[in-house]
Design an enzyme around this catalytic site. Structure first.
Site, PDB file in Angstrom:
ATOM      1  N   CYS A  71      -3.797   2.271   8.274  1.00 52.67           N
ATOM      2  CA  CYS A  71      -2.855   1.981   7.603  1.00 52.67           C
ATOM      3  C   CYS A  71      -2.638   0.065   7.651  1.00 52.67           C
ATOM      4  O   CYS A  71      -2.994  -0.259   8.711  1.00 52.67           O
ATOM      5  CB  CYS A  71      -1.868   1.774   8.234  1.00 52.67           C
ATOM      6  N   GLU A 114       0.861  -1.317  -0.183  1.00 50.93           N
ATOM      7  CA  GLU A 114      -0.187   0.072  -0.311  1.00 50.93           C
ATOM      8  C   GLU A 114       0.892   1.447   0.371  1.00 50.93           C
ATOM      9  O   GLU A 114       1.750   1.183   0.903  1.00 50.93           O
ATOM     10  CB  GLU A 114      -0.890  -0.105   1.328  1.00 50.93           C
TER      11      GLU A 114
HETATM   12  N1  SAH Z   1       7.081   1.054  11.566  1.00 48.88           N
HETATM   13  C1  SAH Z   1       7.270   2.192  11.583  1.00 48.88           C
HETATM   14  C2  SAH Z   1       6.353   2.477  10.407  1.00 48.88           C
HETATM   15  C3  SAH Z   1       5.014   1.893  10.377  1.00 48.88           C
HETATM   16  S1  SAH Z   1       3.589   2.702  11.091  1.00 48.88           S
HETATM   17  C4  SAH Z   1       6.646   2.489  12.845  1.00 48.88           C
HETATM   18  O1  SAH Z   1       5.903   1.743  13.967  1.00 48.88           O
HETATM   19  O2  SAH Z   1       7.164   3.689  13.178  1.00 48.88           O
HETATM   20  C5  SAH Z   1       3.519   4.986  11.313  1.00 48.88           C
HETATM   21  C6  SAH Z   1       3.291   4.981  12.208  1.00 48.88           C
HETATM   22  O3  SAH Z   1       1.022   4.689  12.283  1.00 48.88           O
HETATM   23  C7  SAH Z   1       3.526   4.525  13.480  1.00 48.88           C
HETATM   24  O4  SAH Z   1       4.209   5.234  14.441  1.00 48.88           O
HETATM   25  C8  SAH Z   1       2.728   3.274  13.628  1.00 48.88           C
HETATM   26  O5  SAH Z   1       2.583   3.039  15.186  1.00 48.88           O
HETATM   27  C9  SAH Z   1       1.134   4.375  13.834  1.00 48.88           C
HETATM   28  N2  SAH Z   1       0.196   3.659  13.197  1.00 48.88           N
HETATM   29  C10 SAH Z   1       0.311   2.185  12.814  1.00 48.88           C
HETATM   30  N3  SAH Z   1      -1.294   1.458  13.451  1.00 48.88           N
HETATM   31  C11 SAH Z   1      -2.234   2.442  13.856  1.00 48.88           C
HETATM   32  C12 SAH Z   1      -3.385   2.456  13.920  1.00 48.88           C
HETATM   33  N4  SAH Z   1      -4.601   1.810  13.967  1.00 48.88           N
HETATM   34  N5  SAH Z   1      -3.576   3.672  14.795  1.00 48.88           N
HETATM   35  C13 SAH Z   1      -2.801   5.321  14.315  1.00 48.88           C
HETATM   36  N6  SAH Z   1      -1.432   4.886  14.603  1.00 48.88           N
HETATM   37  C14 SAH Z   1      -1.063   3.630  14.340  1.00 48.88           C
END
Ligand code: SAH
Length: 354
Positions: free
Chosen positions: A335, A94
């Protein structure tokens, strides 16, 4: 994937080496690199200033990564676009295109799936399939540019995957993205988000790039963080803070803390106080993200007033806070959900017929 090299994963230096070894002069590599990374051309036939012998060589020796558009959703509210792309081996990823006042931004995936296991995240539900190649990450941006016709000035590595778990390819991607012979993006316009793989943060600090590092913090005590992020079993918050300090000192770039606000989990006044205490010594910027509910999990967003109160508390301590604009609310949820749903409904990982 075949054992032929992915041509878009070669730096100009590597390409020059390959072409020289095959008897082509160095300037041919620069021409070819421009076709691939500036003009974004895939078909050697269109590379009009290359000799037939070189076109032949390209076809015989390299793979030309292309992404297949499996799904494209366009928000009627704010122009955000979500893409589900198919890779040559049938996997899917994605990417998201977002419009901001300061320019257009693309959120890229760095891996197919993820093995970090954060409890609130949809990208990790199906585990890690494989790392993305530098050329595949670049192609997310190139394909979106071709499809939208829009110039892209900012990149966030915040899609599916843990970028520091694919470290070598990430670095090569960053170098190629900012190469003056390619897209020539400014490192300052790139953000890399990590769940906190501490040794890799030190490695990245040594590279001394002017990218922004974002740490997914999400909790202010190790005990609480362990409940929502398995990586917290490996590295403590204190270790993460020390690594961020080094990153800041070495690069001069302030780090960002990402903090997904989850109702009754990490949204109390005390959480805000503790978060401020972590951010202040680092002059860190805090990005609040009201959690995106994932149907497989039971996390809920705090209501708007609670989010505002949390923000106000941080600001009272002089912390720089932003609340992530909820873009594309009408096109999808969290995401990684587009891909996860695709895997569920197609019963496999790839596009039909592959
Ligand atoms: N692996 C990396 C980048 C991926 S996600 C990381 O952990 O930073 C990007 C951001 O979105 C991260 O801060 C992650 O914790 C957050 N994230 C993932 N799923 C989410 C959700 N359902 N709601 C809010 N933030 C989310």
């Amino acid at each position: 994937m075949s054992d032929r090299k992915d041509i878009k994963s070669l730096t100009l230096e590597e390409m020059t080496g390959d072409l020289k070894a095959a008897g082509f002069p160095a300037f041919r590599a620069r021409q070819l690199y421009r076709w691939l990374h500036v003009r974004l051309t895939d078909d050697p036939e269109e590379m009009t200033d290359l000799p037939a012998k070189l076109k032949e060589f390209i076809r015989a020796h390299y793979e030309m990564t292309k992404l297949e558009v499996i799904d494209r959703q366009i928000s009627k509210l704010d122009g955000t676009q979500k893409f589900l792309f198919g890779l040559p081996d049938g996997e899917t990823i994605e990417s998201v295109f977002m419009k901001y006042k300061f320019g257009n931004s693309v959120c890229v995936s760095s891996q197919v799936g993820c093995r970090m296991g954060c409890r609130f995240c949809a990208s990790t539900l199906d585990g890690l399939k494989r790392n993305l190649l530098p050329g595949e990450i670049l192609e997310e941006i190139y394909t979106i540019h071709r499809l939208t016709g829009e110039k892209i000035s900012h990149i966030v590595v915040m899609g599916t995957g843990e970028p520091l778990d694919n470290y070598e390819n990430l670095l090569k991607f960053l170098r190629m993205l900012t190469d003056e012979n390619g897209q020539n993006l400014s490192m300052r316009n790139v953000t890399v988000s990590t769940c906190g793989i501490v040794p890799r943060i030190y490695d990245l600090a040594k590279e001394n790039l002017s990218i922004t590092l974002a740490l997914s913090l999400h909790a202010t005590t190790d005990e609480k963080r362990k409940k929502i992020m398995p990586i917290a079993e490996r590295y403590t918050i204190a270790e993460c803070m020390a690594a961020c300090r080094t990153y800041f000192d070495k690069t001069g770039r302030r780090v960002t803390f990402e903090y997904s606000l989850i109702r009754d989990v990490n949204d109390s006044a005390r959480d805000a106080e503790e978060l401020a205490a972590l951010a202040r010594p680092l002059s860190a910027h805090i990005n609040l993200i009201p959690v995106n509910p994932v149907k497989e999990r039971n996390f809920e967003q705090p209501d708007l007033t609670a989010v505002q109160a949390f923000r106000a508390k941080l600001e009272k301590h002089g912390i720089n806070v932003s609340i992530r604009r909820v873009l594309g609310r009408d096109i999808d949820g969290a995401c990684g959900q587009l891909r996860h749903r695709h895997i569920e409904t197609s019963g496999k990982n790839g596009p039909a017929g592959t």
